[in-house]
Design a protein around this motif. Structure first.
Motif, PDB file in Angstrom:
ATOM      1  N   HIS A   1       0.142  -0.315 -10.756  1.00 15.92           N
ATOM      2  CA  HIS A   1      -0.335   0.767  -9.878  1.00 15.92           C
ATOM      3  C   HIS A   1      -1.859   0.748  -9.928  1.00 15.92           C
ATOM      4  CE1 HIS A   1      -1.373   4.850  -8.600  1.00 15.92           C
ATOM      5  NE2 HIS A   1      -0.172   4.962  -8.082  1.00 15.92           N
TER       6      HIS A   1
ATOM      7  N   THR B   1      -5.780   1.926  -7.889  1.00 20.78           N
ATOM      8  CA  THR B   1      -6.514   2.675  -6.870  1.00 20.78           C
ATOM      9  C   THR B   1      -7.841   1.978  -6.608  1.00 20.78           C
ATOM     10  OG1 THR B   1      -7.432   4.148  -8.571  1.00 20.78           O
ATOM     11  CG2 THR B   1      -5.457   4.902  -7.409  1.00 20.78           C
TER      12      THR B   1
ATOM     13  N   GLU C   1       0.834  -1.203   0.000  1.00 20.97           N
ATOM     14  CA  GLU C   1       0.000   0.000   0.000  1.00 20.97           C
ATOM     15  C   GLU C   1       0.863   1.244   0.000  1.00 20.97           C
ATOM     16  OE1 GLU C   1      -4.001   0.311   1.900  1.00 20.97           O
ATOM     17  OE2 GLU C   1      -3.142  -1.220   3.209  1.00 20.97           O
TER      18      GLU C   1
ATOM     19  N   GLN D   1      -9.527   7.498  -2.617  1.00 15.99           N
ATOM     20  CA  GLN D   1      -9.082   6.231  -3.174  1.00 15.99           C
ATOM     21  C   GLN D   1      -7.869   5.696  -2.404  1.00 15.99           C
ATOM     22  OE1 GLN D   1      -9.842   5.770  -7.699  1.00 15.99           O
ATOM     23  NE2 GLN D   1      -8.875   7.762  -7.525  1.00 15.99           N
TER      24      GLN D   1
ATOM     25  N   THR E   1     -11.106   8.034   2.475  1.00 11.99           N
ATOM     26  CA  THR E   1     -10.092   7.112   2.979  1.00 11.99           C
ATOM     27  C   THR E   1      -9.643   7.497   4.385  1.00 11.99           C
ATOM     28  OG1 THR E   1      -8.343   8.400   1.878  1.00 11.99           O
ATOM     29  CG2 THR E   1      -9.278   6.546   0.669  1.00 11.99           C
TER      30      THR E   1
ATOM     31  N   VAL F   1      -4.509   3.367  -2.450  1.00  8.68           N
ATOM     32  CA  VAL F   1      -3.509   3.147  -3.487  1.00  8.68           C
ATOM     33  C   VAL F   1      -2.738   1.865  -3.181  1.00  8.68           C
ATOM     34  CG1 VAL F   1      -1.462   4.055  -4.641  1.00  8.68           C
ATOM     35  CG2 VAL F   1      -3.278   5.621  -3.927  1.00  8.68           C
TER      36      VAL F   1
ATOM     37  N   PRO G   1      -2.626   7.013   0.597  1.00  9.96           N
ATOM     38  CA  PRO G   1      -3.942   7.056  -0.042  1.00  9.96           C
ATOM     39  C   PRO G   1      -4.297   8.444  -0.550  1.00  9.96           C
ATOM     40  CG  PRO G   1      -4.176   6.998   2.345  1.00  9.96           C
ATOM     41  CD  PRO G   1      -2.707   6.817   2.052  1.00  9.96           C
ATOM     42  N   GLU G   2      -5.146   8.480  -1.573  1.00  4.19           N
ATOM     43  CA  GLU G   2      -5.736   9.727  -2.031  1.00  4.19           C
ATOM     44  C   GLU G   2      -6.980  10.002  -1.178  1.00  4.19           C
ATOM     45  OE1 GLU G   2      -6.480   9.176  -6.167  1.00  4.19           O
ATOM     46  OE2 GLU G   2      -4.390   8.708  -6.641  1.00  4.19           O
TER      47      GLU G   2
END
Length: 222
Positions: free
Chosen positions: A129, A131, A103, A110, A145, A112, A106-107
């Motif tokens: 890659h 999401t 991992e 989303q 998130t 990641v 994170p966005e």
């Protein structure tokens, strides 16, 4: 008959420090590429690649105590949103490979996750890659998130990705229909929706024959 010792394929965690000094678990999964997972050219087909990544990501969370049942009990579902793969060489039939997902930061909306597939010598074959969106399975609402309390703290960690950026794919103004395929019960999974890996099979189904035989170096899907 002489008894032959069977091969053992292992799974384990390594731990690295993220930018905040927290332990970041990195899952490792050994596997063999089987005959039925490959196309006529002897290399793993796109559907099996996506499935291998999805299954390994799910097992990573399961081993960390976050199985789909635990997530569901806490009103979470994690769904694939975007994926991009840089392909040096697809794994080939009977090859022993190592899948390493981890991992990253994170966005806002989303999660990641990154992937790396290497051969027995440690040479990188595929880098990925992806999401993932958090959804409440009862209300179908997308969740932030930052509110994902089951996995804490969130990792602060990034590794440069050599492939095409995992961004939104622009849809051309004029599209040409190549083919069509009905969605069958065999395409659905335990969530009662089409599993993301099946889109790899749909892609090949719709490509003209001359493109099905090409060697891909990059693949993106939203």
């Amino acid at each position: 008959m002489e008894r032959k010792e069977l091969e053992v394929f292992k799974e384990w965690f390594d731990y690295i420090k993220d930018e905040n000094g927290n332990d970041l678990p990195v899952f490792n999964r050994q596997a063999k590429v089987y005959f039925c997972q490959c196309s006529e050219n002897g290399f793993m087909n796109l559907y099996e690649l996506l499935k291998f990544c999805s299954d390994t990501a799910t097992e990573d969370y399961t081993q960390r105590g976050l199985s789909w049942k635990v997530l569901d009990e806490h009103d979470y579902a994690i769904l694939t949103s975007r994926q991009s793969f840089n392909i040096t060489r697809l794994p080939e039939v009977d090859e022993r490979i190592l899948m390493t997902p981890w991992e990253e930061t994170p966005e806002p909306l989303q999660l990641v996750r990154r992937y790396k597939i290497t051969d027995e010598s440690g040479k990188e074959l595929v880098s990925g890659h992806s999401t993932w969106i958090l959804v409440n399975p009862r209300t179908h609402r997308i969740l932030r998130t930052a509110d994902f309390s089951l996995r804490s703290p969130a990792p602060v960690y990034k590794v440069p990705f050599k492939g095409i950026p995992n961004g939104k794919i622009s849809i051309p103004e004029e599209l040409t229909a190549l083919n069509q395929r009905p969605i069958c019960y065999s395409d659905t999974d335990n969530n009662c929706h089409t599993n993301n890996a099946r889109y790899g099979a749909f892609t090949y189904y719709c490509l003209p024959e001359e493109y099905q035989k090409k060697t891909f170096t990059n693949f993106r899907i939203n």
